[in-house]
Every structure is written in C-alpha cells, then in structure tokens.
Scaffold this motif. Structure first.
Motif: not given
Length: 152
Positions: A73-77, A81, A85, A106, A132-133
């Motif tokens: 899961r990530t907070n950045t989309h 990023w 990734f 995600d 990464l979250s």
C-alpha cells in the motif's frame, strides 16, 4: 484482440505445453505440414500473440524454494512515484511479477527467494529504493497450481 482459428488454437495449445517441439512433431500433432506450421507461428508472432518462447525452471532445484507475495500500500499515487516504483521492481530479479490492484491493496508483488533471510534482504532493498506506506508478506506453503497456459 487478434482473430485466430481452430488450427491456430491447436498450435498454441501444443506450444504452451512444449515450445521445444520440432516443426515436424508439431505438424504431426496438429495435422499440418511443417511449412504450414511455420507460417502460422510466424504470423502469430508478428501479431504479438506469441510474445516469446522460454524455458521454465524448477526454483527449488536452484535453491529458490520460497515464493512470497508482498501486498503493498502507498500513500502516493503520483506518476513520478509510479515510475520510481516500476524501475525499482523491474531491476530486482527476485521479483517475478508486479500488479497494480483494485480495492484496498495498491500493488501485489510475486517474488522467488531462497529463504526468509533472502526475503528480508529483498524487502530491505525495496524499501530503500521507494517509499511505501505498508508492506505485508504471505509465504507460499504449498503450490497447488501454477501454470502459464492460457485456456484456449
């Protein structure tokens, strides 16, 4: 989508089982001449239906007996990023598949490593390369089915 006929399907079914067959052996199985098989395979390659021909290896016999699925899961989309990734995961040979998912998750990553210590090195390397979250891992205890053959 590319239109293929029943003969193409038979060829593809046989090739998915064993791409090392000679054209003569393939022709015998699908009831075509060697040249007709070659022409059809060439056309399927040109159309992108056949992407490549590979040799499948036994990971356990090569000391890579642990399959792991990482749920990321990530907070950045943001696009930058995602590029970072994508580059990071493509550059790690232990990572065999990366999938962007719908729902709560995600990304799903499939990796093949030798053991838990090897997995930890992979994990540490990944989090150093990209923020990464949340990452959680599931380890395969038994492989029940794993195939690359598409249902034709």
């Amino acid at each position: 989508m590319v239109m293929i006929d029943d003969t193409d399907r038979r060829i593809l079914t046989v090739l998915q089982r064993d791409a090392s067959l000679s054209l003569d052996a393939l022709g015998e199985e699908v009831h075509l001449s060697r040249n007709a098989c070659w022409r059809r395979i060439r056309a399927l390659e040109d159309a992108g239906v056949i992407r490549s021909r590979v040799t499948l290896l036994d990971p356990a016999k090569l000391g890579l007996s642990l399959t792991v699925f990482l749920q990321v899961r990530t907070n950045t989309h943001a696009p930058d990023w995602l590029e970072k990734f994508s580059a990071a995961t493509r550059g790690m040979p232990e990572i065999l598949g990366v999938y962007r998912m719908s729902g709560d998750l995600d990304y799903l990553i499939r990796a093949q490593v030798s053991d838990m210590a090897d997995y930890d090195q992979l994990y540490q390397q990944l989090i150093r390369k990209v923020p990464l979250s949340d990452v959680s891992a599931s380890f395969v205890m038994e492989e029940i089915k794993d195939t690359h053959r598409l249902p034709l």
